[in-house]
Write an enzyme that holds these catalytic residues in place. Structure first.
Site, PDB file in Angstrom:
ATOM      1  CD  GLU B 267       5.815 -45.090  12.205  1.00 31.08           C
ATOM      2  OE1 GLU B 267       5.877 -45.344  10.898  1.00 31.08           O
ATOM      3  OE2 GLU B 267       4.953 -44.997  12.819  1.00 31.08           O
ATOM      4  CD  GLU B 296       0.775 -50.708  10.646  1.00 29.26           C
ATOM      5  OE1 GLU B 296       1.387 -50.884  11.646  1.00 29.26           O
ATOM      6  OE2 GLU B 296       1.153 -49.554  10.063  1.00 29.26           O
TER       7      GLU B 296
END
Lengths: 501, 501
Positions: B267, B296
């Site tokens: 994250e 991502e």
């Protein structure tokens, strides 16, 4: 324009739905800002607040609402009491907000958002000048808003009315005069009495254990955790989005167990009110408590009348001993009860005892009046604050952080709110008297940790009505015309017994 | 209708301001729902979400936008690249959203809000049938939306395009086929090698110490805590409101230190991207990352390529030993590095190792395709899920909680998102290669805990552009045309060395 009442009511309810949503979003942004947001994130939040405030403004000030309101008012006789009151409250907002210039309204939202961040920093750094320019602007806005709200009233009276409909400086001046007259001699006698030992309250109380105490207290108060959350903030508060979603906050101090403990019970009282409102008022203008004063009457009822009573302490003391065996070694329930009721002049309002509390409010009340009428400049606030603390409480204020920066209210734009605390305190004993007349003795229940009859009575007489009636009406229906001598008698009796005067 | 470009741009920017605000409010409501809100509060939040979604819909679908867009498009040559891209992206939303019937759009927002609560309960209680009716509706909506979005594409391709512009099932089928061809033999060889001991990762790791580890890791990643917060949720995620306000979340498991550790780094990679966007794109449609796949690529770059490298582990190992002296007794940095890279079939995607990870994605990719083309019924999902896990990973799924209920994506309406994870993983090694070509060796920096050059390169080539370009363009400008063999080569090299094959 409207064919029938049902269409007009649908239009009103659609507006209410949207007002709820924008208010809810602002409430959650504020909750996030105070509980979780990183420090320097106010710019983005400020922009969002501005847009949402603008949306509320546009929705309320929309000139088409004039026709809607006129139609509903001309059919008032055919409306049920709820719809009539919704119309009445929307009329009030419409009239008020229509008078505020759009840009001023939006700018104010941005200002208040920034002011809150700045206040938090200023308090942390004990730096009043950092916050002063924001407070100056907030005072200016409030003075102007007062004129928009009700140009017939003195500005400060117009602001008071925002929090307690019908309240005036005249009434408050008289109310505070009575308290001064009755309580100052009592405070002197307490000062002269042998002091109570409360040193054990200031031992080391780890936050983790205090969190468990919060959970336990919320259980005793019967707060439904599926609908009521708890978080940690600089300054405790309660926010309710509906009777299904209420949040309380607290602040843990590792060297002061009573601080958070009574914050939780106080905010818990607010939450009980919000959770007890009838579901039919959710998402309408009638949602939530009837006034700030009535709200404070509930929070302070649970905090002081229940929470600082001997039976309540007897009930929770085994849990306290279990959580804090070392800190409370050699202390019994009665000793704990005395300690949490110890009275004496102090610096921090939220830590003040029940007896001297109103003196803290009087300081703020006097200063707010002067800020609004212009006789006090913001730059001179710290000095004036410190002077009044010496005058009313005989105490020296060592820093602005423990002085005029201690409360969040002004930074959030609330001027005229503080008197509600004193009124709320004064309402409690009169409610208790009516409750006991109906229910008989309640203290056996309290000692057993069973607050259901107490909550039931308050729910029946106060909570369920939400904002259906004016606050004064709700109070009178519950316990008759307001008579502050219930309050002074309650304090005299309690402190005479406590200090064996 | 518009006199000049400047007026038209002001009109567009005002719309963007409001879109930002409503999106921000929804984001904070979601953050609250997942981090702090009491369980049974979705009704109120659902109403607010419905109103805010309606406001976004009204703002975007407003027929007047047609004229605004036409005017801006006819003046495209006079617009700067930012304004041109804002116009382009607003055109895309306008076209898409104008095709969704208003009530469907709003109902979907309400559905997704309720579905998230229900998913959380269903997962907690391992009760798929509780969630199934919600997922059915979400699939139906997505199938219909796909038709609205791009009726020329197959429905699943239209959904893919929402997350990765230009992506098709054809490309993905080929991509996964390549991975299967190259990685399945590698996975077999790893399986046959002597197993790595990672038992110490599953000792007891108290949450309080893990929280300290999170803070430390955020420091190493250079995340500015004044603008980046961390919270705890069932399923970790990142949300960015602007480059000034980003939040990551994690989930602590007391019996698995690597889980939260790599959630924070993963994250954190997303957060680095959001924080690194150029400020001039804040509050516009260009704000945030260019696509889910590119996002991502950043999270998995930091999680795997950096975070699971030996130099990084050597850098952080002293801190790990300091926080967990007993749990890591007798373990050295290299042993820890081997342990966090241990490969083998597993149940939970977010806990999967780097090598088998794509198999987890393939399961979801196949099932999503079938759900959307109607060849798989939601009721049969658990069985189909379990069958594919046996087929691709040779593993039996003991419960839906560890099976098809494990991820939050579908409950939040994201269908077509999962392939981005595989793409993101595959982008990383190609970026690394371009970075090393320009910077030379980066591993000395990593071992020293100095990620500034690495972050600087990614910031320069990826982050700062935000959504100014299409994701494929950004990627190509940074490191050339996408070639997944960088990825397969990287994995072969890494696992050959790790398992001494």
């Amino acid at each position: 324009m409207y064919e029938n009442i049902s269409d007009a009511l649908s239009a009103l309810r659609e507006i209410e739905d949207r007002l709820f949503a924008y208010g809810h979003a602002i409430g959650v942004l504020y909750l996030d800002a105070t509980t979780a947001a990183p420090r320097d994130t106010f710019e983005s939040r400020g922009r969002t607040m501005a847009v949402l405030n603008q949306a509320i403004y546009d929705l309320t000030a929309n000139p088409e609402n004039g026709a809607l309101l006129a139609f509903l008012e001309s059919n008032a006789a055919s409306l049920d009491p709820q719809a009539r009151r919704e119309t009445e409250l929307f009329r009030k907002s419409y009239d008020q907000i229509s008078r505020i210039p759009p840009q001023e309204y939006v700018d104010y939202g941005v200002l208040v958002n920034e002011a809150q961040s700045m206040w938090a920093r200023a308090k942390e750094e004990d730096n009043f000048p950092l916050f002063a320019p924001y407070l100056e602007k907030i005072v200016d806005y409030n003075r102007r808003f007062a004129g928009y709200f009700n140009p017939a009233l003195k500005p400060y009276d117009a602001l008071l009315n925002e929090y307690e409909e019908g309240m005036t400086t005249e009434t408050l001046d008289a109310f505070f005069a009575l308290l001064r007259q009755e309580l100052v001699p009592l405070i002197s006698r307490v000062k002269a009495a042998p002091p109570i030992d409360d040193s054990f309250l200031f031992a080391h109380y780890p936050v983790a254990e205090q969190r468990k105490l919060s959970d336990y207290l919320m259980d005793v108060l019967g707060l439904d955790r599926l609908h009521c959350g708890i978080a940690e903030t600089e300054h405790p508060y309660t926010t309710g989005f509906s009777n299904l979603d209420v949040r309380i906050t607290t602040h843990y101090f590792e060297d002061n167990v009573a601080s958070s403990m009574y914050s939780v019970i106080h905010e818990g009282g607010h939450a009980i009110y919000e959770l007890g409102c009838d579901s039919k008022y959710n998402y309408t203008l009638l949602s939530g408590g009837a006034s700030m004063g009535l709200h404070e009457s509930q929070s302070r009822f649970f905090e002081n009348i229940i929470g600082r009573s001997l039976p309540f302490i007897q009930c929770i003391f085994p849990k306290l001993r279990e959580l804090f065996p070392e800190q409370l070694q050699g202390v019994d329930a009665e000793g704990f009860w005395r300690a949490v009721n110890k009275s004496g002049p102090s610096l921090i309002r939220t830590e003040a005892d029940e007896l001297t509390y109103c003196m803290h409010i009087m300081v703020r009340y006097e200063l707010e009046k002067q800020l609004i009428d212009g006789s006090l400049k913001v730059a001179d606030l710290p000095e004036a604050w410190n002077r009044l603390y010496r005058e009313y409480l005989g105490i020296s204020v060592p820093s602005d952080r423990e002085g005029c920066l201690q409360d969040s209210h002004w930074s959030s734009g609330s001027i005229g709110y503080f008197p509600s605390y004193a009124l709320g305190s004064a309402y409690g004993p009169q409610l208790l008297s009516a409750m006991e007349k109906e229910l008989g003795d309640i203290w056996g229940d309290v000692a057993a940790g069973n607050l259901s009859r107490v909550k039931g009575w308050l729910g029946q007489h106060i909570h369920r009505h939400a904002r259906l009636y004016q606050p004064g009406q709700v109070f009178e229906m519950a316990c008759g015309k307001f008579d502050p001598s219930y309050y002074t008698n309650y304090l005299k009796e309690k402190y005479t017994k406590l200090y064996q005067l």
